[in-house]
Motif scaffolding. Structure first.
Motif, PDB file in Angstrom:
ATOM      1  N   ARG A 135       1.886   1.044 -11.055  1.00 53.72           N
ATOM      2  CA  ARG A 135       0.593   1.215 -11.718  1.00 53.72           C
ATOM      3  C   ARG A 135       0.717   0.998 -13.222  1.00 53.72           C
ATOM      4  O   ARG A 135      -0.130   0.367 -13.836  1.00 53.72           O
ATOM      5  CB  ARG A 135       0.042   2.621 -11.454  1.00 53.72           C
ATOM      6  CG  ARG A 135      -0.967   2.680 -10.318  1.00 53.72           C
ATOM      7  CD  ARG A 135      -1.671   4.015 -10.278  1.00 53.72           C
ATOM      8  NE  ARG A 135      -0.767   5.114  -9.963  1.00 53.72           N
ATOM      9  CZ  ARG A 135      -0.329   5.384  -8.735  1.00 53.72           C
ATOM     10  NH1 ARG A 135      -0.704   4.631  -7.714  1.00 53.72           N
ATOM     11  NH2 ARG A 135       0.486   6.378  -8.507  1.00 53.72           N
TER      12      ARG A 135
ATOM     13  N   GLY B 208       5.267   4.357  -7.019  1.00 57.80           N
ATOM     14  CA  GLY B 208       3.831   4.144  -7.189  1.00 57.80           C
ATOM     15  C   GLY B 208       3.410   4.138  -8.651  1.00 57.80           C
ATOM     16  O   GLY B 208       2.861   3.142  -9.138  1.00 57.80           O
TER      17      GLY B 208
ATOM     18  N   HIS C  38       0.830  -1.191   0.000  1.00 52.47           N
ATOM     19  CA  HIS C  38       0.000   0.000   0.000  1.00 52.47           C
ATOM     20  C   HIS C  38       0.876   1.256   0.000  1.00 52.47           C
ATOM     21  O   HIS C  38       0.663   2.186  -0.788  1.00 52.47           O
ATOM     22  CB  HIS C  38      -0.904  -0.041   1.237  1.00 52.47           C
ATOM     23  CG  HIS C  38      -1.893   1.073   1.313  1.00 52.47           C
ATOM     24  ND1 HIS C  38      -1.776   2.101   2.209  1.00 52.47           N
ATOM     25  CD2 HIS C  38      -3.019   1.310   0.602  1.00 52.47           C
ATOM     26  CE1 HIS C  38      -2.795   2.930   2.040  1.00 52.47           C
ATOM     27  NE2 HIS C  38      -3.559   2.479   1.084  1.00 52.47           N
TER      28      HIS C  38
ATOM     29  N   LEU D 264       2.668   1.901  -3.288  1.00 52.09           N
ATOM     30  CA  LEU D 264       1.801   2.505  -4.300  1.00 52.09           C
ATOM     31  C   LEU D 264       1.574   3.987  -4.034  1.00 52.09           C
ATOM     32  O   LEU D 264       1.238   4.740  -4.938  1.00 52.09           O
ATOM     33  CB  LEU D 264       0.450   1.773  -4.341  1.00 52.09           C
ATOM     34  CG  LEU D 264       0.482   0.395  -4.991  1.00 52.09           C
ATOM     35  CD1 LEU D 264      -0.783  -0.387  -4.647  1.00 52.09           C
ATOM     36  CD2 LEU D 264       0.642   0.517  -6.498  1.00 52.09           C
ATOM     37  N   GLY D 265       1.770   4.386  -2.765  1.00 51.34           N
ATOM     38  CA  GLY D 265       1.579   5.788  -2.428  1.00 51.34           C
ATOM     39  C   GLY D 265       2.834   6.612  -2.671  1.00 51.34           C
ATOM     40  O   GLY D 265       2.804   7.844  -2.627  1.00 51.34           O
ATOM     41  N   ASP D 266       3.940   5.932  -2.941  1.00 56.16           N
ATOM     42  CA  ASP D 266       5.202   6.632  -3.156  1.00 56.16           C
ATOM     43  C   ASP D 266       5.190   7.370  -4.494  1.00 56.16           C
ATOM     44  O   ASP D 266       4.682   6.856  -5.494  1.00 56.16           O
ATOM     45  CB  ASP D 266       6.352   5.612  -3.138  1.00 56.16           C
ATOM     46  CG  ASP D 266       7.700   6.284  -3.261  1.00 56.16           C
ATOM     47  OD1 ASP D 266       8.215   6.739  -2.228  1.00 56.16           O
ATOM     48  OD2 ASP D 266       8.227   6.363  -4.398  1.00 56.16           O
ATOM     49  N   GLU D 267       5.779   8.576  -4.474  1.00 58.95           N
ATOM     50  CA  GLU D 267       5.689   9.411  -5.675  1.00 58.95           C
ATOM     51  C   GLU D 267       6.414   8.847  -6.889  1.00 58.95           C
ATOM     52  O   GLU D 267       5.982   9.037  -8.021  1.00 58.95           O
ATOM     53  CB  GLU D 267       6.212  10.821  -5.374  1.00 58.95           C
ATOM     54  CG  GLU D 267       5.186  11.680  -4.690  1.00 58.95           C
ATOM     55  CD  GLU D 267       5.757  13.035  -4.317  1.00 58.95           C
ATOM     56  OE1 GLU D 267       6.781  13.438  -4.908  1.00 58.95           O
ATOM     57  OE2 GLU D 267       5.175  13.680  -3.422  1.00 58.95           O
TER      58      GLU D 267
ATOM     59  N   ARG E 171      -5.535   2.074  -5.247  1.00 62.36           N
ATOM     60  CA  ARG E 171      -4.302   2.757  -5.633  1.00 62.36           C
ATOM     61  C   ARG E 171      -3.721   2.188  -6.922  1.00 62.36           C
ATOM     62  O   ARG E 171      -3.003   2.870  -7.639  1.00 62.36           O
ATOM     63  CB  ARG E 171      -3.269   2.654  -4.510  1.00 62.36           C
ATOM     64  CG  ARG E 171      -3.599   3.568  -3.345  1.00 62.36           C
ATOM     65  CD  ARG E 171      -2.438   3.719  -2.400  1.00 62.36           C
ATOM     66  NE  ARG E 171      -2.708   4.787  -1.444  1.00 62.36           N
ATOM     67  CZ  ARG E 171      -1.885   5.124  -0.466  1.00 62.36           C
ATOM     68  NH1 ARG E 171      -0.750   4.474  -0.306  1.00 62.36           N
ATOM     69  NH2 ARG E 171      -2.195   6.101   0.341  1.00 62.36           N
TER      70      ARG E 171
END
Length: 688
Positions: free
Chosen positions: A228, A224, A215, A218-221, A252
């Motif tokens: 994706r 992420g 999680h 996926l939130g890392d700039e 995400r």
DNA sequence: CTACCGGAACTTTTT
DNA sequence: GTTCCGGTAG
């Protein structure tokens, strides 16, 4: 729209709803698929269709509930693709990313974990390991001896896990799920903080971390977007059993829902104890307003009378979205509701029915006995063993969780990660003369890099440990250093050489345990390397020795015993649900709230809908209470509350009666008058 | 302080 | 078949 011949071929045999699901475009798709409606076939064909349409297999992510399900789907997708390959020229699906959330998380974290400061060689703790580490921390903080009794390690772990998976604060979690632990908030917070720090310093992730870090990744700039972009399509099976954290991971991965396919059935949600929430599937259209909802309602599995009974069971549920299923498989008898005198009666009845069905040509492997809790099958297992009927049990205590297997693996884990206190605290006290205290001290001496166990060489062991100590130091040094590159079977062999004599001292039944270890050595060669073996065993533990030994030969036939939870997604010609009495279904442990009882109802529904042609539900009305000693330990039970009068109408009521049971208990059955052993002997003699 | 033994109590479902 | 606890012996 004219389809090319090959695509038409791919779609043949699907009903209109399934076809619509398979050929749906890029927008978010929710398939609500009732039990036995060809959900797997639909998903498989969708994967195949996507590939046939030009999607690269490696850009498809298929998330399933078990690895077994993933492997099965990919295998079938290959089959479908091979059929159409001649005309499309599209390759097999074997490079599709398929697996459980946890397995996929591990793969991605090994690849991209660096970016968020995660060591590539992290080790994965299973539930038991996590509890052990929690206990180390718990004792360290002095929480083990408090005035009032502090929650035990298992409870602490469960609370922690629930917070992570439901993404909520401690207080509401305690309020809702662990009310008896209120009042320990401050201590628990301290404990969890320390637990998290400890994992960090050991380079260890637990099950929950795998999801949590995925999680976060996926939130890392920077990372992420890379992840994706790696996938065009994400398909999720059994979506009703995902938890909040998993739903957020999906979100995400596909923020706009493009390329997302989700399959599930809210009537089969049975994992809320693992923080799963039906809201995920029910609220998906809210999350993605352009969601297409397709429903599969034609059941291809069960005969109509079975389905009718099952529909009436689930009809008692309060909140439900799927409609009743229908089947055109008319005819055949109704399911049976069997009132058994006691557990022996039930066992005898089930065994007799199984053999009857086998006589009629139904192989054992097409028959399954299902139960709520793993220990419900103990008596049956004993009887099957006595009668030499082969069986294979799923669920319950796993091979990997037995003490001797964990011991052996702990050596390997310690070599892999010398800082792993949990492994160390398992290995060291095996040596006579070393207990928890000395083990702790020794683990503090372990160094980071270079030669981690160097300090152990100069340590002066107590008298009792004199003999074994140098051998252990040598073993560990070699496994962590030069021996690291030896073949895996060779490594296991060396551990076994050291461990076997100890095993004989520690356990009173060393022979079968020793055999298990040999087996482990045998299969070790299957794995690429030590780390792979350790992670795969924790993420996808084989459920029994037989499982570990590999797929059974095609010609050997065995009966399936399974917990209802483990039976999810599977089907058999004959299904026997045993111990369908109140207290077992629903379980006494799960009758605290209306929500829990609802889940037990769905569980019962899942059990019934596994049956294709025959279904027997057994209720042993008199049971033996094993906890209450020998004298007068009998109690009486009522049939499950889910079999209301209205439901019972759809079953044939059957009483096995003592005359039908086997001849194991002479005191119960008097010989019919007039017949003596003398007459039998005379008659026998008249035969030749 | 540490190790070890014996007895008691409990054991839902799982990645 | 465990795990947890308390007592005892080193």
């Amino acid at each position: 729209m004219a389809e090319t011949p090959s695509v038409e071929q791919l779609l043949s045999g699907l009903n209109p709803q399934q076809r619509a699901a398979v050929t749906h475009g890029r927008g978010p798709l929710l398939i609500v698929a009732g039990a036995g409606t060809g959900k797997t076939a639909t998903l498989v064909h969708r994967v195949a269709w996507l590939i046939a349409q030009g999607t690269e297999p490696g850009r498809i992510l298929l998330l399933t509930f078990t690895r077994r399900a993933a492997a099965e789907m990919l295998r079938r997708a290959d089959g479908v693709l091979r059929e159409v390959a001649k005309t499309t020229g599209r390759g097999p699906s074997s490079r599709v990313w398929g697996g459980t959330f946890h397995a996929i998380a591990t793969r991605l974290l090994r690849r991209h974990g660096r970016a968020i400061g995660l060591a590539e060689g992290f080790s994965v703790h299973d539930r038991g390991d996590s509890e052990d580490l929690m206990n180390v921390v718990r004792t360290g903080l002095g929480l083990a001896k408090t005035d009032r009794r502090f929650p035990k390690k298992g409870t602490c772990m469960a609370i922690y896990s629930r917070c992570v998976n439901s993404r909520s604060k401690l207080e509401p979690v305690l309020e809702k799920a662990f009310p008896w632990c209120r009042g320990w908030e401050d201590e628990l917070k301290r404990l969890f903080d320390a637990y998290v720090d400890r994992k960090e310093s050991l380079g260890v992730l637990d099950y929950d971390d795998l999801l949590l870090y995925w999680h976060a990744l996926l939130g890392d700039e920077t990372v992420g977007p890379r992840i994706r972009e790696q996938f065009d399509c994400v398909l999720v099976d059994e979506y009703q059993d995902t938890n909040t954290l998993q739903a957020e991971i999906i979100h995400r991965l596909r923020p706009d829902g493009q390329g997302l396919t989700v399959v599930g059935d809210d009537a089969q949600s049975i994992y809320s104890f693992r923080a799963a929430t039906v809201r995920n599937i029910l609220d998906l259209p809210k999350r993605y307003p352009d969601t297409t909802l397709l429903t599969l309602e034609q059941n291809y599995r069960s005969r109509e009378p079975i389905l009718e009974a099952a529909n009436h069971v689930i009809g008692q549920a309060k909140e439900r979205f799927t409609k009743n299923l229908w089947s055109d498989r008319q005819g055949g008898g109704r399911p049976r509701l069997v009132a058994c005198e006691d557990e022996d009666d039930q066992t005898a009845y089930v065994v007799r029915r199984i053999l009857e069905h086998r006589e009629e040509g139904i192989d054992l492997r097409r028959q399954a006995v299902l139960f709520r809790a793993s220990h419900h099958s103990i008596l049956l297992e004993a009887e099957l063993t006595r009668r030499e009927i082969p069986f294979h049990k799923y669920g319950g205590l796993k091979f990997i969780e037995t003490a001797h297997i964990k011991d052996l693996l702990a050596f390997l884990r310690l070599a892999e990660n010398p800082r792993d206190v949990v492994a160390g605290l398992r290995v060291l006290p095996l040596v006579p003369g070393i207990g928890p205290a000395k083990a702790h001290a020794l683990m503090d001496m372990v160094g980071g890099s270079g030669e981690p166990f160097a300090a152990w060489k100069t340590w002066r062991p107590p008298e009792a440990a004199r003999a074994a100590w140098p051998a252990l130091v040598e073993l560990m040094t070699s496994l962590a250093g030069p021996g690291k590159n030896a073949g895996l079977p060779e490594q296991v062999h060396r551990v076994r050489a050291f461990y076997s004599p100890l095993l004989e001292q520690v356990y009173d039944n060393p022979v079968p345990r020793s055999r298990d270890l040999e087996q482990l050595e045998q299969i070790a060669s299957r794995y690429r390397g030590r780390r792979t073996m350790l992670t795969e065993l924790t993420l996808d533990p084989p459920s029994s020795t037989q499982d570990l030994a590999g797929p059974p030969l095609l010609d050997d036939d065995y009966l399936i015993l399974s917990t209802i939870h483990s039976a999810k997604g599977l089907e058999w010609d004959c299904v026997y649900v045993i111990h369908a009495v109140d207290g077992n279904i629903p379980s006494d442990m799960a009758t605290g709230s209306p929500e829990e009882i609802e889940e037990e109802l769905r569980l019962f529904y899942v059990a019934l809908t596994r049956a294709k042609n025959w279904l027997d539900v057994c209720c042993p009305l008199r049971y033996y209470n094993y906890q209450r000693g020998t004298s007068d330990a009998h109690g009486y039970a009522l049939p499950s509350r889910f079999i209301s009068d209205n439901v019972a109408k759809f079953f044939d009521r059957v009483t096995p009666g003592s005359s039908l049971t086997e001849d194991d208990e002479p005191e119960k059955r008097q010989p019919p008058t007039g017949l003596t052993s003398e007459t039998i002997r005379r008659r026998t003699k008249g035969l030749w």
